[in-house]
Design a protein around this motif. Sequence first.
Motif: not given
Length: 361
Positions: A258-281
């Motif tokens: 498991q790993a975690w990343v903390s993101l700013p509290g933008w509205q689009v992120l606060r409104s997300a119901e089930d957000p996950v993060v993928i690392i890409a280029s």
Amino acid sequence: MTELPTNTQDTENATNDTAQELLVKLRQKQGNWVEWGTAIAYLQKNGYNPQEIFEATGFEPSQQNQVIVGSQVYSCLEKFGASEATKAYYGERASDILYELRLLTQEDRAAAADLIFLHKLDVDEAREIAKSIRDFSRFPAPPTGFTANPGDAVAYQIWKLARQNSDLQERSRLIAKALRFVHSQTARKQIEQLLMDFTAVVQRPAPILPFFRLESDEELPRIVPVVGELPLTPQDIQAVPIITEIEPFRIVKFAGEQAWVSLPGWQVLRSAEDPVVIIASSDIFPNPTLTKTEPVLVVIDRAQREWDISSYFVVDNSGEIDFQWFDTAPENTILGKIIVILRPKKVLDEEFTKDSWQIDE
């Protein structure tokens, strides 16, 4: 100091001897670039970081990455039936061209390399070929008249652009380019029909990708583990694992997967119901305003699986995830909607910002 078992010592000694031999070969540029890529991959796997390899051999970190990836692509040429002429050519040069094929499947890498060698294409053209083949692979079945051959895949993408172009000169140029790459007779007929039909097919523009960039130090989070609530014992404090932040997004990994990343509290992120993060280029996304490739975090909301024309989605593409915009409802299984693509904060002088007294002044 506890002594290592004899067999462990022997293994480490053998590894060190091999590493030193490889460093000498790299420093003296012995062998070809494919061997260099294999050697650098071995060194990195056994604890050498790119900066140490650079200082010992002169191979810059970006060049190390190119020859490592290029050598992996070259191994696909040998496994999946690339022509002898193609293998001989790329075995001695053009690691930058093979690097552009890294996002293709192993079978497609070999076929693409044959096509690029046949037409003597440069690195920019190779990047275009790889993108065309990758986009074509998203179809559940080849479009009418076209086949799965890489030549037809490239010709299809050019044919599609020609159909949308109303400028006769540019349209003719694209038709000629498509005919240069086309493989099957059925696909050739599809392309030649454009010589008689001058109707331009209107293409809906793709929506703007939701790129964000971290701009200030305050937006860069610091993640701290929580021990618990008092009363606590010294053992409770000692039991909390040490965390290491991975730049440029300060991703934190604990023991395990498991790993975690903390993101700013933008509205689009606060409104997300089930957000996950993928690392890409960033270069996997179509964006002509991007001037360089950089790592990005792709935030998807797994709860949003209903297609709409104004969004990009992550989909199941033959067992692998893929990011795509669709102008019609896709046949692929939608896994989630892209809500944010986060680029790292620009740092003009990273060492300068570490000194608080310089900032205070």
